[in-house]
Write a protein that holds these residues in place. Structure first.
Motif, PDB file in Angstrom:
ATOM      1  N   UNK A 282       0.834  -1.191   0.000  1.00 46.57           N
ATOM      2  CA  UNK A 282       0.000   0.000   0.000  1.00 46.57           C
ATOM      3  C   UNK A 282       0.870   1.241   0.000  1.00 46.57           C
ATOM      4  N   UNK A 283       0.296   2.347   0.331  1.00 49.48           N
ATOM      5  CA  UNK A 283       0.905   3.660   0.508  1.00 49.48           C
ATOM      6  C   UNK A 283       1.155   4.440  -0.775  1.00 49.48           C
ATOM      7  N   UNK A 284       1.777   3.807  -1.784  1.00 48.42           N
ATOM      8  CA  UNK A 284       2.135   4.549  -2.997  1.00 48.42           C
ATOM      9  C   UNK A 284       0.977   4.625  -4.006  1.00 48.42           C
ATOM     10  N   UNK A 285      -0.167   4.057  -3.659  1.00 50.99           N
ATOM     11  CA  UNK A 285      -1.336   4.054  -4.553  1.00 50.99           C
ATOM     12  C   UNK A 285      -0.953   3.510  -5.931  1.00 50.99           C
ATOM     13  N   UNK A 286      -0.176   2.426  -5.920  1.00 57.89           N
ATOM     14  CA  UNK A 286       0.304   1.831  -7.164  1.00 57.89           C
ATOM     15  C   UNK A 286      -0.737   0.867  -7.721  1.00 57.89           C
ATOM     16  N   UNK A 287      -1.203   1.164  -8.934  1.00 57.73           N
ATOM     17  CA  UNK A 287      -2.171   0.281  -9.588  1.00 57.73           C
ATOM     18  C   UNK A 287      -1.414  -0.771 -10.382  1.00 57.73           C
ATOM     19  N   UNK A 288      -1.056  -1.874  -9.769  1.00 60.84           N
ATOM     20  CA  UNK A 288      -0.377  -2.942 -10.508  1.00 60.84           C
ATOM     21  C   UNK A 288      -1.428  -3.658 -11.355  1.00 60.84           C
ATOM     22  N   UNK A 289      -1.221  -3.701 -12.679  1.00 64.61           N
ATOM     23  CA  UNK A 289      -2.203  -4.390 -13.520  1.00 64.61           C
ATOM     24  C   UNK A 289      -2.293  -5.874 -13.161  1.00 64.61           C
ATOM     25  N   UNK A 290      -1.158  -6.411 -12.681  1.00 72.53           N
ATOM     26  CA  UNK A 290      -1.140  -7.796 -12.187  1.00 72.53           C
ATOM     27  C   UNK A 290      -0.022  -7.889 -11.156  1.00 72.53           C
ATOM     28  N   UNK A 291      -0.064  -8.913 -10.296  1.00 73.22           N
ATOM     29  CA  UNK A 291       0.995  -9.037  -9.288  1.00 73.22           C
ATOM     30  C   UNK A 291       2.368  -9.141  -9.954  1.00 73.22           C
ATOM     31  N   UNK A 292       3.409  -8.673  -9.260  1.00 74.10           N
ATOM     32  CA  UNK A 292       4.758  -8.775  -9.809  1.00 74.10           C
ATOM     33  C   UNK A 292       5.529  -9.845  -9.037  1.00 74.10           C
ATOM     34  N   UNK A 293       6.519 -10.441  -9.706  1.00 73.73           N
ATOM     35  CA  UNK A 293       7.275 -11.536  -9.089  1.00 73.73           C
ATOM     36  C   UNK A 293       8.733 -11.124  -8.954  1.00 73.73           C
ATOM     37  N   UNK A 294       9.293 -11.293  -7.763  1.00 73.55           N
ATOM     38  CA  UNK A 294      10.667 -10.869  -7.464  1.00 73.55           C
ATOM     39  C   UNK A 294      11.436 -12.048  -6.867  1.00 73.55           C
ATOM     40  N   UNK A 295      12.777 -11.961  -6.911  1.00 73.35           N
ATOM     41  CA  UNK A 295      13.608 -13.017  -6.342  1.00 73.35           C
ATOM     42  C   UNK A 295      14.074 -12.598  -4.949  1.00 73.35           C
ATOM     43  N   UNK A 296      13.893 -13.467  -3.975  1.00 75.60           N
ATOM     44  CA  UNK A 296      14.350 -13.126  -2.635  1.00 75.60           C
ATOM     45  C   UNK A 296      15.829 -13.435  -2.477  1.00 75.60           C
ATOM     46  N   UNK A 297      16.353 -13.280  -1.256  1.00 76.80           N
ATOM     47  CA  UNK A 297      17.787 -13.422  -1.002  1.00 76.80           C
ATOM     48  C   UNK A 297      18.265 -14.844  -1.319  1.00 76.80           C
ATOM     49  N   UNK A 298      17.343 -15.803  -1.306  1.00 73.68           N
ATOM     50  CA  UNK A 298      17.682 -17.198  -1.647  1.00 73.68           C
ATOM     51  C   UNK A 298      17.280 -17.556  -3.078  1.00 73.68           C
ATOM     52  N   UNK A 299      17.026 -16.519  -3.875  1.00 67.01           N
ATOM     53  CA  UNK A 299      16.639 -16.700  -5.268  1.00 67.01           C
ATOM     54  C   UNK A 299      15.296 -17.419  -5.447  1.00 67.01           C
ATOM     55  N   UNK A 300      14.454 -17.316  -4.434  1.00 70.11           N
ATOM     56  CA  UNK A 300      13.103 -17.881  -4.566  1.00 70.11           C
ATOM     57  C   UNK A 300      12.108 -16.759  -4.849  1.00 70.11           C
ATOM     58  N   UNK A 301      10.977 -17.156  -5.368  1.00 68.91           N
ATOM     59  CA  UNK A 301      10.026 -16.146  -5.835  1.00 68.91           C
ATOM     60  C   UNK A 301       9.188 -15.533  -4.700  1.00 68.91           C
ATOM     61  N   UNK A 302       9.020 -14.230  -4.779  1.00 70.93           N
ATOM     62  CA  UNK A 302       8.137 -13.501  -3.867  1.00 70.93           C
ATOM     63  C   UNK A 302       7.141 -12.746  -4.743  1.00 70.93           C
ATOM     64  N   UNK A 303       5.888 -12.841  -4.400  1.00 68.17           N
ATOM     65  CA  UNK A 303       4.867 -12.127  -5.166  1.00 68.17           C
ATOM     66  C   UNK A 303       4.535 -10.829  -4.434  1.00 68.17           C
TER      67      UNK A 303
END
Lengths: 253, 305
Positions: B251-272
């Motif tokens: 929240x906070x930034x009022x970001x309208x993500x058209x769809x969830x984004x996927x990132x790599x965590x410190x262990x190279x696993x996916x975070x949504x």
């Protein structure tokens, strides 16, 4: 297509590997958003619950207080705006008699912030709702006693930021390098030993929008008067409002 | 130890929904599958009524009574549904100015929100103003990096909660934004802001190692990303600097993500990460499917956004 392909791989892994671990295994995640539009049904139990609250507010907010011959916004000028000027001047006109009656002194200038103006005054009838749209926050007015050293910081802040923060009684001229050329308060130069009474809101006094120049100071006077109420009282007293972009904060080209 | 192989897919959301109904049906109907639905909002800012037809930007959008019917429909479909809010419930319409958040909390209780975290604007009537409205909330607040010990909120806000749905343990913790410079100190009083990354590392260890949560969710009001302020913590930075978080609801930034984004965590696993803008214009939905078959295990997780 690709999905089925991966599904087959997963299925294959299923059949080959066996595991003694009885924990549930995460296999699939899917995510998306759903738009809330008028194609969705209204839950009338919820809506009925809101109704008395809505009606009470609407009765209060829809009363016409004044008239705007034009639309005033905070973004119609580079360094000052019609709406910002209206607000800063309204705050001066409403707060000064209160301050004067309590202290015997006059307010010398007003500074508010561009970011807390959240709407426009649209051409046509002005209601109490207009004041809520323009100023939804509950911030109250304070008067801070400042000397030249702090005022210089205030002026530098405004010049460096190049933003149309609302001001009243203060005039600033900057050059094309955003250096201050001329500053006056009430058309007079700022004097080194004089105390100036600067009216602002409590959010900014406490350092909001990085306005750190209110500390230290030579005294604080809490008016217990909300910015929005200053607007509502102005609308109530005036049949027609008027404001424009002017020369209070400009850049020479 | 469960070794995971992450498989990502990108299918347009619209295709997904139609495909989802069909394609995942077989998955659903398997007796050993448990389906958890996470629904979420953020930065609703007291927008209880829909925007009017004359609104220049959001005409006829939003409205809590419509959100209520949508959520009810999803709950009918899947009783294992959790409803969350990522903060800034307060401030933005006269409902808040007139009633101080009473109506917002009462309505969220009627919609059966499970948990919320605290946004900067939820301090707008001060700690006292938030505290005064707590009796109107049937849901709880989580915040792990605000230390409320010297305030009225002490013991009323938990760092995390663990919800159990059909045997699936869902650990949810809250993170809030730095208050200094953003909120009047008169309003947040003695609240101490603690480093979100350090706190997240501690809490995720507790949730994952000690409590063996199957899903770890961070309910965050840090903001999605700050491209002009590279040192400022955000959801995207939090995702890359931590481990064991499955989902960040932001929240906070009022970001309208058209769809969830996927990132790599410190262990190279996916975070949504998902965030649905503001003002109740959208409802976010994340579905987790678990295989509870006791003799088989899966090696892959398919993420579809």
């Amino acid at each position: 297509m690709t999905f089925k392909y991966y599904f087959l791989i997963i299925a294959a892994v299923f059949s080959i590997s066996s595991c003694k671990d009885s924990q549930p295994h995460l296999t699939q995640i899917k995510g998306y958003r759903i738009a809330i539009t008028d194609s969705l049904k209204t839950d009338f139990e919820i809506d009925d619950f809101i109704t008395p609250f809505r009606e009470h507010i609407n009765d209060d907010l829809n009363e016409v207080l004044a008239y705007a011959p034009e639309t005033y916004s905070k973004d119609d000028g580079q360094l000052n705006s019609s709406l910002g000027n209206f607000m800063a001047d309204a705050v001066y006109n409403r707060a000064n008699p209160i301050f004067k009656s309590r202290t015997g002194n006059n307010i010398d200038m007003v500074i508010l912030n561009h970011g807390s103006i959240r709407g426009v005054i649209s051409k046509g009838d002005i209601t109490k709702r207009t004041a809520y749209n323009v100023m939804p926050f509950e911030n109250s007015l304070v008067v801070v006693a400042l000397k030249k050293q702090q005022l210089d910081k205030l002026v530098t802040y405004l010049a460096k930021l190049k933003k149309a923060h609302p001001i009243s009684k203060l005039k600033i001229l900057i050059d094309d390098n955003y250096e201050v050329v001329k500053v006056t308060i009430n058309n007079n130069k700022i004097l080194a030993d004089k105390i100036y009474y600067v009216c602002t809101n409590d959010f900014l006094y406490n350092g909001g929008d990085d306005m750190t120049f209110f500390q230290p100071n030579n005294g604080l006077y809490v008016l217990n008067y909300k910015v929005r109420n200053a607007l509502i009282d102005t609308f109530t007293d005036q049949d027609t409002i008027n404001s424009m972009v002017d020369d209070r904060f400009i850049q020479i080209k | 130890m469960n070794r995971r192989k992450f498989i990502q897919q990108s299918i347009a959301t619209s295709t997904l929904i139609s495909l989802g109904g069909l394609g995942f049906q077989s998955f659903n109907s398997k007796p050993n599958t448990t389906h958890i639905t996470i629904l979420h909002t953020n930065d609703v800012h007291s927008h209880i009524d829909p925007f009017g037809p004359e609104d220049s930007r959001n005409a006829n959008k939003g409205g809590i009574a419509r959100r209520a019917s949508l959520i009810e429909f999803i709950r009918q479909e899947n009783p294992n549904t959790i409803l969350l809010d990522a903060g800034d419930i307060f401030q933005g319409t006269p409902y808040f100015n007139y009633y101080g958040g009473e109506l917002e909390f009462k309505l969220m209780s009627k919609l059966k929100y499970d948990l919320a975290t605290i946004g900067n604007h939820d301090f707008d009537n001060g700690i006292d103003g938030l505290y005064a409205q707590l009796p109107n909330a049937d849901f709880e607040f989580v915040s792990a990096n605000y230390d409320f010990r010297n305030t009225l909120l002490d013991s009323h806000v938990k760092p995390y909660k663990i919800l159990n749905k059909s045997g699936i343990k869902i650990g949810i913790f809250g993170l809030g934004i730095k208050l200094k410079g953003l909120v009047d100190p008169v309003n947040f009083k003695e609240t101490q802001y603690l480093d979100p990354v350090e706190i997240a590392q501690d809490i995720t260890r507790i949730l994952k190692q000690e409590h063996k949560c199957n899903i770890v969710i961070c309910l965050s009001h840090l903001g999605y990303a700050y491209n002009n302020e590279p040192n400022k913590i955000s959801d995207t930075k939090l995702a890359t600097q931590t481990k064991d978080i499955d989902l960040i609801i932001g929240g906070h930034t009022h970001t309208f993500l058209p769809k969830p984004t996927i990132h790599k965590n410190i262990e190279n696993r996916d975070v949504i990460i998902n965030q649905v803008g503001c003002y109740g214009l959208y409802l976010g939905r994340i579905d987790f499917y678990f295989d509870t078959n006791k003799t088989k295990s899966t090696e892959g997780i398919s993420i579809t956004v």
